[in-house]
Design an enzyme around this catalytic site. Structure first.
Site, PDB file in Angstrom:
ATOM      1  N   THR A 173      -0.793  -0.603  -5.524  1.00 43.76           N
ATOM      2  CA  THR A 173      -1.745  -0.119  -4.517  1.00 43.76           C
ATOM      3  C   THR A 173      -2.688   0.898  -5.163  1.00 43.76           C
ATOM      4  OG1 THR A 173      -0.320  -0.487  -2.637  1.00 43.76           O
ATOM      5  CG2 THR A 173      -1.773   1.411  -2.467  1.00 43.76           C
ATOM      6  N   ARG A 201       3.280  -8.601   8.147  1.00 47.39           N
ATOM      7  CA  ARG A 201       3.753  -7.265   7.758  1.00 47.39           C
ATOM      8  C   ARG A 201       2.590  -6.332   7.387  1.00 47.39           C
ATOM      9  NH1 ARG A 201       3.441  -3.716   3.086  1.00 47.39           N
ATOM     10  NH2 ARG A 201       5.399  -2.577   2.888  1.00 47.39           N
ATOM     11  N   GLY A 203       1.983  -2.364   5.809  1.00 44.00           N
ATOM     12  CA  GLY A 203       2.695  -1.275   5.150  1.00 44.00           C
ATOM     13  C   GLY A 203       2.184   0.090   5.588  1.00 44.00           C
ATOM     14  N   GLY A 227       6.647   0.850   1.207  1.00 45.54           N
ATOM     15  CA  GLY A 227       5.926   1.238   2.418  1.00 45.54           C
ATOM     16  C   GLY A 227       6.800   1.490   3.630  1.00 45.54           C
TER      17      GLY A 227
HETATM   18  N1  ASP Z   1       2.859   1.077  -0.179  1.00 49.52           N
HETATM   19  C1  ASP Z   1       2.361  -0.282  -0.265  1.00 49.52           C
HETATM   20  C2  ASP Z   1       2.899  -1.088   0.877  1.00 49.52           C
HETATM   21  O1  ASP Z   1       4.074  -0.947   1.166  1.00 49.52           O
HETATM   22  C3  ASP Z   1       2.730  -0.957  -1.524  1.00 49.52           C
HETATM   23  C4  ASP Z   1       2.260  -0.248  -2.769  1.00 49.52           C
HETATM   24  O2  ASP Z   1       2.222   0.973  -2.804  1.00 49.52           O
HETATM   25  O3  ASP Z   1       1.933  -0.938  -3.745  1.00 49.52           O
HETATM   26  O4  ASP Z   1       2.181  -1.903   1.409  1.00 49.52           O
END
Ligand code: ASP
Length: 309
Positions: A173, A201, A203, A227
């Site tokens: 991310t 879903r 996050g 997440g």
């Molecule tokens: N936090 C993000 C999510 O759960 C994933 C990530 O940080 O790459 O969608």
């Protein structure tokens, strides 16, 4: 008014070690982080707003295939790409976010338009894309987002019969936080979520207070990591609340929130700027793609090691 500014960005936390990354991927990710950092720093050095700086920074990372946001995003279990993003203005606490996008080239820009051009905070799916069409926000064919390495990660997950959280924990991310010369703060985060996600879903990234938060009275925060646990802790708001209400130093607040995430079985990282211009990160994974620039001349890019500054 002081003329100081600071910017911190991340490109995801996870199992980021020299053995896992290395070589071309290391060079490519480092170069992209430096380019994004310099684009955001130019905005701030020119007296631009923290909001413009974080949007500019995140757009560079969304367009770069090394990161799980925009081009290069993770695949859902059924082979689609669904993008989430959020942006927040620390001065007014105005915020905009989007979830489940499939055709918007730069989700962070649509999130900003949700903030500035709609009465809402969070728009999802077809509705968000219909809103984008009314504004002429740039769209692309979904194939634009797809890169071979992310497809391989999905295939590996399916072959192992794993679930969304087994995949090698390279989250990817992206996010940015900034403090401008006027003392204002902003935060932005953009993601494809986690490989193998299902059922629409969403996050933490597009959820204000979970993956993204900014408040001039405390700090600006962007998160990356598992997440579901970040949502349950309310990490970004928790860090701001600790600073504002408990008087915690930013580094203490960040470490405490991540330790709470760990207690629930999650890992990840955060970047934080404060009204006084502190610019820091903290993570509980082996590495985090990250970079920083300040008016005092700091210019760094890091991938591995040292979990806190
Ligand atoms: N936090 C993000 C999510 O759960 C994933 C990530 O940080 O790459 O969608």
């Amino acid at each position: 008014m002081t003329q100081t500014w600071s910017l911190v960005l991340h490109g995801g936390a996870g199992t980021i070690t020299p053995a896992r990354i290395g070589g071309a991927a290391e060079a490519g990710a480092s170069e992209a982080l430096a380019r994004a950092r310099d684009a955001g720093a130019a905005v701030l050095a020119g007296g631009g707003s923290a909001l413009d700086a974080v949007e500019t920074t995140v757009r560079v990372l969304e367009d770069d295939p090394h990161f799980n946001a925009g081009r290069g995003a993770a695949f859902t279990l059924d082979g689609r790409i669904e993008l989430d993003a959020a942006i927040m203005d620390g001065t007014t606490r105005a915020a905009g976010s989007v979830a489940g996008l499939t055709r918007i080239r730069n989700p962070i820009t649509l999130a900003r338009r949700v903030m500035s051009d709609s009465p809402h905070v969070l728009l999802s799916g077809d509705g968000a894309e219909a809103f984008a069409a009314t504004l002429g926000v740039e769209t692309v064919d979904p194939a634009w987002f797809a890169v071979t390495e992310r497809r391989r990660q999905l295939d590996e997950l399916v072959a192992r019969g794993g679930n969304a959280f087994d995949v090698d924990m390279k989250y990817g991310t992206v996010g940015a936080v900034a403090r401008d010369v006027h003392g204002h703060l902003a935060a932005a985060t953009s993601t494809g979520g986690v490989t193998g996600k299902r059922w629409g879903r969403i996050g933490d990234s597009p959820l204000i207070g979970a993956g993204t938060f900014a408040d001039d009275r405390a700090c600006a925060v962007s998160c990356t990591g598992s997440g579901e646990q970040f949502i349950r802790v309310g990490v970004a708001h928790e860090i701001a609340a600790r600073i504002r209400l408990a008087g915690d130093a930013a580094a203490i607040a960040a470490a405490a929130a991540l330790s709470d995430v760990r207690a629930l079985g999650g890992t990840g990282g955060v970047i934080v700027v404060t009204p006084s211009g502190e610019a820091l990160w903290h993570f509980t994974t082996p590495g985090m793609y990250r970079a920083r620039a300040t008016s005092a001349g700091v210019r760094d890019v890091a991938l591995y090691g040292e979990s806190a500054t």
